[in-house]
Design a protein around this motif. Structure first.
Motif, PDB file in Angstrom:
ATOM      1  N   TRP A 284      33.984   7.754   6.196  1.00  0.00           N
ATOM      2  CA  TRP A 284      33.567   6.389   5.807  1.00  0.00           C
ATOM      3  C   TRP A 284      34.637   5.600   5.485  1.00  0.00           C
ATOM      4  O   TRP A 284      35.121   4.575   5.958  1.00  0.00           O
ATOM      5  CB  TRP A 284      32.490   6.229   4.728  1.00  0.00           C
TER       6      TRP A 284
ATOM      7  N   ARG B 233      35.748   2.355   8.099  1.00  0.00           N
ATOM      8  CA  ARG B 233      35.027   1.119   7.837  1.00  0.00           C
ATOM      9  C   ARG B 233      36.044  -0.300   8.181  1.00  0.00           C
ATOM     10  O   ARG B 233      35.257  -1.045   8.418  1.00  0.00           O
ATOM     11  CB  ARG B 233      34.542   1.332   6.413  1.00  0.00           C
ATOM     12  N   ARG B 234      37.263  -0.011   7.803  1.00  0.00           N
ATOM     13  CA  ARG B 234      37.894  -1.212   8.271  1.00  0.00           C
ATOM     14  C   ARG B 234      39.319  -0.608   9.131  1.00  0.00           C
ATOM     15  O   ARG B 234      40.305  -0.717   8.633  1.00  0.00           O
ATOM     16  CB  ARG B 234      38.626  -1.927   6.869  1.00  0.00           C
TER      17      ARG B 234
END
Length: 277
Positions: free
Chosen positions: A67, A71-72
């Motif tokens: 994650w 996520r970015r």
């Protein structure tokens, strides 16, 4: 040398050495009791022990790492994102695309990636201090993953071509019709029974044996240094070296077994979606 080693080896003894050895100061080799550790706590009659803790930590670690690493995502990745992308790419491209082709590789990438990292992280807990046992060293996890692999194999074949899947699985091409009386039952046993069983046992037994070897080496080291003493400490140094070597080897086995389990799952899927095999 011994006083410096004593705290570390005593900590290992707390999780690795059988309780009977710790109780009477003698040496006892590892046994099946290693895989039935004492409960940490009990809820509604259900025990939570060290193996469950290893499984929980592994699951949380996999979810967090994947994650946080995705996520970015940026065009120019940082070190952590690059490391996560490398791992994902290894499974997605190196296993999925190479064995299944780009289309099916992308289609089954989520399950292959999940299997690889789940097995890897649960295997690696076998060498983490104070846990010192793999989450895959009891049959529940290997069996669950084997069932998922088995169901995915059948689903892939049924989705692609139901009649062709069963024909290719049970009636291999090029065999005279009368011989199918013998071949078809054997193919059924081999494909639909032996495969999930071997997937389960291969992973389980490797983790069980690895843990037993580590227990044997470090229990012997603790015994030779702090119970036998004297000239026996030389043997303790030898078992300590072997324990370190087996720890490194166990890391390699953890990675290899994750790879093998994922590759075999991909191969089974490839056989299911093939036009003829």
């Amino acid at each position: 040398m011994a006083p410096k080693l004593e705290p570390a080896l005593s900590n290992l003894a707390a999780t690795l050495i059988p309780r009977t050895a710790a109780d009477n100061g003698g040496f006892h080799g590892p046994s099946i009791d290693e895989f039935f550790p004492d409960a940490i706590f009990t809820i509604a009659g259900m025990e939570f022990n060290r193996i469950h803790l290893a499984q929980l930590i592994s699951t949380i670690a996999v979810v967090l790492i994947l994650w946080l690493g995705t996520r970015r995502m940026t065009v120019v990745p940082g070190r952590f994102q690059s490391l996560v992308e490398m791992g994902l790419g290894f499974v997605r491209t190196g296993i999925g695309h190479d064995l299944l082709g780009r289309k099916d590789g992308e289609r089954f990438a989520p399950i292959l990636v999940t299997m690889f990292f789940m097995v890897l992280f649960m295997n690696i807990t076998g060498i983490i201090p104070f846990i010192n046992i793999a989450g895959t060293s009891i049959i529940a996890v290997p069996l669950l993953l084997a069932v998922i692999s088995y169901v995915t194999f059948i689903y892939a074949g049924m989705k692609k071509n139901p009649l062709g899947f069963w024909k290719n699985s049970l009636f291999p091409a090029g065999v005279p019709w009368p011989v199918y009386i013998i071949v078809t039952p054997l193919e059924f046993i081999s494909t639909f029974i032996i495969r999930p069983v071997t997937l389960t046992l291969r992973l389980l037994m490797n983790m069980v044996v690895g843990h037993m070897l580590l227990v044997l080496c470090f229990a012997a080291t603790h015994f030779f240094f702090f119970t036998a003493g004297g000239g026996w400490a030389a043997l303790g140094a030898g078992t300590l070296v072997f324990g370190g070597a087996f720890t490194v080897f166990e890391i390699l086995v953890a990675v290899l077994q994750a790879y093998v389990f994922t590759v075999l799952t991909a191969i089974y899927i490839q056989l299911a979606v093939a036009e003829e095999h």
